[in-house]
Design an enzyme around this catalytic site. Structure first.
Site, short mmCIF file in Angstrom:
data_model
loop_
_atom_site.label_atom_id
_atom_site.label_comp_id
_atom_site.label_asym_id
_atom_site.label_seq_id
_atom_site.Cartn_x
_atom_site.Cartn_y
_atom_site.Cartn_z
N LYS A 181 22.61 -30.14 42.65
CA LYS A 181 21.30 -30.49 42.15
C LYS A 181 21.40 -31.79 41.69
O LYS A 181 20.57 -32.05 40.91
CB LYS A 181 21.67 -29.08 40.94
CG LYS A 181 21.81 -28.45 41.08
CD LYS A 181 21.11 -27.24 42.54
CE LYS A 181 20.17 -27.57 43.05
NZ LYS A 181 19.68 -27.35 43.90
N HIS A 236 29.28 -32.85 48.22
CA HIS A 236 29.97 -32.34 46.94
C HIS A 236 30.46 -32.45 46.49
O HIS A 236 30.89 -32.27 45.39
CB HIS A 236 28.91 -31.00 46.76
CG HIS A 236 27.55 -30.93 46.64
ND1 HIS A 236 26.58 -31.49 46.53
CD2 HIS A 236 26.82 -29.28 47.36
CE1 HIS A 236 25.42 -30.43 46.56
NE2 HIS A 236 25.72 -29.93 47.38
N ARG A 274 22.86 -37.34 38.70
CA ARG A 274 21.49 -37.53 37.87
C ARG A 274 21.98 -37.07 36.02
O ARG A 274 22.84 -36.57 35.99
CB ARG A 274 21.21 -36.42 38.13
CG ARG A 274 19.31 -35.74 37.75
CD ARG A 274 18.92 -34.67 38.91
NE ARG A 274 17.65 -34.41 38.65
CZ ARG A 274 17.18 -33.29 38.70
NH1 ARG A 274 17.99 -32.59 39.32
NH2 ARG A 274 15.46 -32.73 38.23
N TYR A 285 19.55 -40.69 39.80
CA TYR A 285 17.96 -40.30 40.36
C TYR A 285 16.94 -40.62 39.91
O TYR A 285 15.71 -41.46 40.03
CB TYR A 285 18.07 -38.67 40.08
CG TYR A 285 17.36 -37.88 40.18
CD1 TYR A 285 17.09 -36.80 41.34
CD2 TYR A 285 15.63 -37.45 39.06
CE1 TYR A 285 16.08 -36.00 41.44
CE2 TYR A 285 14.90 -36.40 39.72
CZ TYR A 285 14.91 -35.19 40.73
OH TYR A 285 14.13 -34.62 41.09
P1 A3P Z 1 14.70 -29.43 40.30
O1 A3P Z 1 15.54 -28.45 39.89
O2 A3P Z 1 15.06 -30.66 39.05
O3 A3P Z 1 12.99 -29.56 40.92
P2 A3P Z 1 20.28 -30.93 45.31
O4 A3P Z 1 18.95 -31.63 46.67
O5 A3P Z 1 21.07 -31.72 44.96
O6 A3P Z 1 20.36 -29.42 45.55
O7 A3P Z 1 19.05 -31.77 44.42
C1 A3P Z 1 18.01 -30.19 44.00
C2 A3P Z 1 16.25 -31.27 42.83
O8 A3P Z 1 16.34 -31.98 43.74
C3 A3P Z 1 16.06 -30.53 42.75
O9 A3P Z 1 15.61 -30.62 41.32
C4 A3P Z 1 14.80 -30.70 43.52
O10 A3P Z 1 13.29 -30.31 42.76
C5 A3P Z 1 14.90 -32.44 43.68
N1 A3P Z 1 13.98 -32.98 44.53
C6 A3P Z 1 13.93 -32.69 45.82
N2 A3P Z 1 13.53 -33.56 46.35
C7 A3P Z 1 13.16 -33.94 46.08
C8 A3P Z 1 12.20 -35.55 45.78
N3 A3P Z 1 11.51 -36.25 47.20
N4 A3P Z 1 11.82 -36.41 44.88
C9 A3P Z 1 12.52 -36.15 43.83
N5 A3P Z 1 13.28 -34.40 43.19
C10 A3P Z 1 13.81 -33.71 44.46
#
Ligand code: A3P
Length: 313
Positions: A66, A128, A150, A213
Site C-alpha cells: 500500500k 514487499h 509512504r 509517495y
Molecule cells: P489508496 O488506497 O490510498 O488510494 P500498492 O500499489 O503498493 O498496493 O499501493 C496502493 C496505493 O497506491 C493505493 O492508495 C492506490 O490508490 C495508490 N496508487 C495506485 N496508483 C497510483 C498512482 N498512479 N498515483 C498515486 N497513487 C496511486
C-alpha cells in the site's frame, strides 16, 4: 496497444478464489517471524528464492504493501522499456509485452527463480520484503534498489480498505479492529515500523535510493527524472512526459482492467494524500505518533517521511 498482463491477473484471481473458501484464521502463515498470505506465498518459494542471481543492472522496487508499489512499478517498467528501445534499437514496447513472471519477487512458484536467472536484462523486480529477507545476491551483486515509502497513516488507511476487499488478507469488521492489528504486528508482510527500521539501515547504501509517495505525488516530473538518473536511464523531454502521463492515477485507473484484471478495481482507490484524516481518532493519532517517534522518528528514513507535514492533524 497494451496487452493484458495475463500472469498478474491469473495469479491474483486464483489466490482470491482459493481464499474465498478458507477461514479467516487460515489466511496467513509465519516465516522467519513475518506473516504472509498462504494463497500468495509459501515457505518452499521463499527457500527457492535464495537461488536468484541478482544482477547489477536489475531494477528493484522495494515497498511495503500500500505504499504505491503498483504506481512506481509502472514508472520503472516504462523506464526500462525506454532503455530497451535505446539499447537494442528496437521499437518501444512500453509495457506491451506480457509479463513473463509475476512482478513481485516473493509471489510465484518454486521454478520462478531459475527462469528469472535465464531471462534477459534489465529485469524489473518488485518486492514487499524486508532487506534481511531478500536473496543474499541482491546486496552482494550490487543490484540497485528504489525504496518507496509512504506516510504510515495513509499506509494503514489504504491497507484497511484493501484488506476488506482482498480475500487473501484477513478482513476487519471495524477500522478500530484493524488499527489494533496494524499496531500489534498482525499485518501480512509484517509490521510497517519494523519494515522502516530495517530499511533505514540501508539508506546510506549507494545502491539504494529512497523516494516517498508524497514527493512523487507533489512533483512527478522531478521524481521520474531522479529515478531514471539513479538507474542510469536517459530520457528525452517527450519520453519523460510520456512516462509521467502514463503513470498518473487517472490513466492507471482507466487502464486498470487491461493491466491488472479485476484486481484493478480494488487497487486504484483514491490515490491521494491524507485520507487517514477520515478514519483516525484522536487517541489513534496519539498512539501512532508515539510509535513513530519511538521506532523511526529521528532516523534518516523517519525524517524523509516528513511526519510533521503529512501525519499531524
Ligand atoms: P489508496 O488506497 O490510498 O488510494 P500498492 O500499489 O503498493 O498496493 O499501493 C496502493 C496505493 O497506491 C493505493 O492508495 C492506490 O490508490 C495508490 N496508487 C495506485 N496508483 C497510483 C498512482 N498512479 N498515483 C498515486 N497513487 C496511486
Amino acid at each position: 496497444m497494451e496487452k493484458s498482463r495475463k500472469v498478474f491477473a491469473e495469479i491474483l484471481d486464483k489466490a482470491m478464489t482459493e481464499a474465498n473458501t478458507m477461514d479467516r484464521e487460515e489466511l496467513l502463515f509465519s516465516y522467519k517471524g513475518v506473516l504472509y498470505p498462504v494463497t500468495l506465498c509459501s515457505p518452499e518459494v521463499f527457500r527457492a528464492m535464495e537461488s536468484l542471481e541478482a544482477r547489477s543492472d536489475d531494477v528493484i522496487l522495494a515497498g511495503y504493501p500500500k505504499s504505491g508499489t503498483n504506481w512506481v512499478g509502472q514508472i520503472l517498467s516504462d523506464l526500462v522499456a525506454v532503455w530497451e528501445k535505446k539499447a537494442q534499437n528496437k521499437a518501444s514496447s512500453m509495457n506491451d509485452e506480457e509479463l513473463e513472471e509475476f512482478p513481485y519477487l516473493e509471489i510465484g512458484d518454486t521454478g520462478k527463480y531459475e527462469r528469472m536467472n535465464k531471462s534477459r536484462s534489465r529485469r524489473v523486480i518488485f518486492t514487499h520484503l524486508r532487506p534481511e529477507n531478500l536473496p543474499r545476491s541482491v546486496f552482494k551483486n550490487k543490484a540497485k534498489i528504489l525504496l518507496l515509502v509512504r506516510n504510515p497513516k495513509d499506509v494503514a488507511t489504504s491497507f484497511y480498505h484493501f484488506s476488506n476487499v482482498m480475500s487473501p488478507l484477513p478482513s476487519y469488521e471495524t477500522w478500530d479492529d484493524f488499527f489494533v492489528a496494524f499496531m500489534t504486528k498482525k499485518m501480512a508482510w509484517g509490521c510497517y515500523f519494523e519494515y522502516l527500521s530495517e530499511w533505514n539501515k540501508y539508506t546510506d547504501n549507494e545502491n539504494v535510493m529512497t523516494i516517498t509517495y508524497e514527493e512523487l505525488k507533489e512533483n512527478p516530473v522531478l521524481g521520474v527524472k531522479n529515478i531514471a538518473a539513479f538507474f542510469g536511464i536517459s530520457l528525452t523531454e517527450k519520453e519523460l512526459q510520456n512516462v509521467v502521463e502514463r503513470s498518473s492515477f487517472q490513466s492507471m485507473k482507466k487502464n486498470s482492467s487491461k493491466t491488472h484484471g479485476s484486481f484493478g478495481n480494488i487497487l486504484f482507490r483514491k490515490g491521494g494524500v491524507s485520507d487517514w484524516k477520515n478514519l483516525f481518532s484522536e487517541d489513534q493519532n496519539k498512539k501512532m505518533d508515539k510509535a513513530f517517534e519511538e521506532c523511526i522518528g529521528r532516523t534518516k528514513l523517519g525524517t524523509k517521511l516528513k511526519y510533521e507535514i503529512y501525519c499531524k492533524a
